[in-house]
Design an enzyme around this catalytic site. Sequence first.
Site, PDB file in Angstrom:
ATOM      1  N   TYR A  50       0.866  -1.183   0.000  1.00 12.12           N
ATOM      2  CA  TYR A  50       0.000   0.000   0.000  1.00 12.12           C
ATOM      3  C   TYR A  50       0.897   1.225   0.000  1.00 12.12           C
ATOM      4  O   TYR A  50       1.850   1.300   0.784  1.00 12.12           O
ATOM      5  CB  TYR A  50      -0.889  -0.003   1.239  1.00 12.12           C
ATOM      6  CG  TYR A  50      -1.779   1.210   1.394  1.00 12.12           C
ATOM      7  CD1 TYR A  50      -1.497   2.195   2.340  1.00 12.12           C
ATOM      8  CD2 TYR A  50      -2.915   1.370   0.604  1.00 12.12           C
ATOM      9  CE1 TYR A  50      -2.314   3.308   2.482  1.00 12.12           C
ATOM     10  CE2 TYR A  50      -3.738   2.481   0.744  1.00 12.12           C
ATOM     11  CZ  TYR A  50      -3.436   3.437   1.689  1.00 12.12           C
ATOM     12  OH  TYR A  50      -4.240   4.554   1.835  1.00 12.12           O
ATOM     13  N   ASP A  60       9.385   2.604  -0.710  1.00 11.52           N
ATOM     14  CA  ASP A  60       8.381   3.326   0.074  1.00 11.52           C
ATOM     15  C   ASP A  60       8.637   3.007   1.548  1.00 11.52           C
ATOM     16  O   ASP A  60       8.232   1.952   2.041  1.00 11.52           O
ATOM     17  CB  ASP A  60       6.969   2.911  -0.354  1.00 11.52           C
ATOM     18  CG  ASP A  60       5.924   3.630   0.478  1.00 11.52           C
ATOM     19  OD1 ASP A  60       4.723   3.464   0.194  1.00 11.52           O
ATOM     20  OD2 ASP A  60       6.291   4.347   1.436  1.00 11.52           O
ATOM     21  N   LYS A 105       5.018   9.448   8.415  1.00 15.40           N
ATOM     22  CA  LYS A 105       4.742   8.915   9.752  1.00 15.40           C
ATOM     23  C   LYS A 105       5.711   9.422  10.827  1.00 15.40           C
ATOM     24  O   LYS A 105       5.628  10.565  11.249  1.00 15.40           O
ATOM     25  CB  LYS A 105       4.691   7.387   9.685  1.00 15.40           C
ATOM     26  CG  LYS A 105       3.493   6.885   8.848  1.00 15.40           C
ATOM     27  CD  LYS A 105       3.381   5.388   8.844  1.00 15.40           C
ATOM     28  CE  LYS A 105       2.348   4.913   7.854  1.00 15.40           C
ATOM     29  NZ  LYS A 105       0.966   4.982   8.323  1.00 15.40           N
TER      30      LYS A 105
HETATM   31  P1  KE4 Z   1      -0.586   8.575   4.352  1.00 15.45           P
HETATM   32  O1  KE4 Z   1      -1.058   9.273   3.093  1.00 15.45           O
HETATM   33  O2  KE4 Z   1      -1.709   7.787   5.004  1.00 15.45           O
HETATM   34  O3  KE4 Z   1       0.151   9.485   5.309  1.00 15.45           O
HETATM   35  O4  KE4 Z   1       0.543   7.506   3.908  1.00 15.45           O
HETATM   36  C1  KE4 Z   1       0.215   6.547   2.943  1.00 15.45           C
HETATM   37  C2  KE4 Z   1       1.165   5.373   3.064  1.00 15.45           C
HETATM   38  C3  KE4 Z   1       2.178   5.240   2.138  1.00 15.45           C
HETATM   39  N1  KE4 Z   1       3.051   4.222   2.204  1.00 15.45           N
HETATM   40  C4  KE4 Z   1       2.964   3.294   3.179  1.00 15.45           C
HETATM   41  C5  KE4 Z   1       3.963   2.172   3.222  1.00 15.45           C
HETATM   42  C6  KE4 Z   1       1.943   3.377   4.158  1.00 15.45           C
HETATM   43  O5  KE4 Z   1       1.862   2.428   5.123  1.00 15.45           O
HETATM   44  C7  KE4 Z   1       1.028   4.434   4.106  1.00 15.45           C
HETATM   45  C8  KE4 Z   1      -0.126   4.571   5.089  1.00 15.45           C
HETATM   46  N2  KE4 Z   1      -0.297   3.490   6.005  1.00 15.45           N
HETATM   47  C9  KE4 Z   1      -1.620   3.274   6.516  1.00 15.45           C
HETATM   48  C10 KE4 Z   1      -1.553   2.166   7.558  1.00 15.45           C
HETATM   49  N3  KE4 Z   1      -1.386   0.896   6.992  1.00 15.45           N
HETATM   50  C11 KE4 Z   1      -2.233   4.514   7.066  1.00 15.45           C
HETATM   51  C12 KE4 Z   1      -3.468   4.307   7.923  1.00 15.45           C
HETATM   52  C13 KE4 Z   1      -4.680   4.862   7.265  1.00 15.45           C
HETATM   53  O6  KE4 Z   1      -4.844   4.672   6.037  1.00 15.45           O
HETATM   54  O7  KE4 Z   1      -5.476   5.472   8.008  1.00 15.45           O
END
Ligand code: KE4
Length: 437
Positions: free
Chosen positions: A146, A241, A269
């Site tokens: 993801y 990523d 994060k």
């Molecule tokens: P954000 O746009 O949510 O800040 O980051 C996206 C993202 C990009 N790359 C990786 C490897 C990530 O894990 C994420 C976001 N992770 C999720 C949790 N698995 C965020 C939680 C959510 O979607 O509320």
Amino acid sequence: MLNQTKSRALFERAKQVIPGGVNSPVRAFKSVGGTPVFMQKGDGAYLIDADGNRYIDYIGSWGPFILGHNHPAVVEAIEHTLHHIGTSFGAPTELEVEFAELISSLMPSMQMVRLVSSGTEATMSAIRVARGFTGREKIIKFEGCYHGHGDSFLIKAGSGALTLGAPDSPGVTKGTAQDTLNATFNDIESVRKLVRENPDQIAAIIIEPIGGNMGVVPARQDFLQDLRDLCTTENIVLIFDEVMTGFRVALGGAQSLYGVTPDMTTIGKILGGGLPVGAYGGRKDIMSRVAPAGDIYQAGTLSGNPLAVSAGLATLKFLRDHNPYPDLEAKGKMLEEGFRENLNKLDLNLCLKRVGSMMCLFMTEQDVVDFKTATSSDTKKYAAYFHAMLERGIYLAPAQYEAMFFSIKHGDAELEKTIQANYDALQAIYQRAALTS
Ligand code: KE4
């Protein structure tokens, strides 16, 4: 049974005005059932909800809180900036130069860095830059990984998309989807096949070097090195990523653990210490193409704002100056060994994966190495496990395809309570299953 009177009332109210009552789908408890817990306060390793229930927090806002909630160094930095500098100017500041220099010193492959406000912005920008730099249009991602909710990534995506059973989201056009190819994690042949079938058309390969969005699934060392070699030979931009793994599994991220250098990296994060910060960066020759130095456009009103940067700076400086990673490894070892002992005692052969302070207990007996084996997990069992742990004051991700995160504030007392709760929860579920099946 947990008293959730206030959470239930708040959820009904929220659903009238916010889609699904939440501002990010994975928070909605859809795959585990029940009412999402509305949180009121964070405190170190703990969260307290609107009904006054106290939980040991293993979500940590989905990764940022490696220092625990309200760490004094971060609170102090935010308060100082708020009172003596300001929140945002939309103009360059020394703080963001210091921040970019620090990021580059901790992750040397990021020779140049552009700050944005989320992980999604970071990954969306990184693939646009890779496409602009190479003049090619297709990207390869991996099933179950993801990379945020950018259109190009919502094809066989992990995390909430997988949890909700919508790995391919409506609203993503055919034109976009055709430029995203999906390979199999830890399977270099699946990548080589796509590259052969699309000669000179692949701009970038983007991967979570340690998958954290189909549960925790580390890449094999040889696979990651083969990926690096393939990208070098084919002039494909290799993007790690590390939004989740950056500063989580090591100060230099997964790339420092594996000793494999990507061309570009995305981070987020922990980078923001709990405030909205993301970043992308990499080789100077690539990043020099980003506007206004170059012609590939990317922008953001609040990118690099002093308030968020000060929280991120305080977090990264603390990690650099106090090196909590050996202690986090010891905590992880204690938790993992406690869980494994429980599994042995209960004669359960479930798959448990951990890298540093991110871990996942899969409700499957298969060895999880990719999307297919991850999704052999029994999500109904996970749902029962989640609620059994919640009732025992342990707040896990409300979805099987996520990671457990713990912080420097998770002490022996918290870990021992978690290990005991894990035993009781598993015994209840599997015992119950034995009675009903
Ligand atoms: P954000 O746009 O949510 O800040 O980051 C996206 C993202 C990009 N790359 C990786 C490897 C990530 O894990 C994420 C976001 N992770 C999720 C949790 N698995 C965020 C939680 C959510 O979607 O509320």
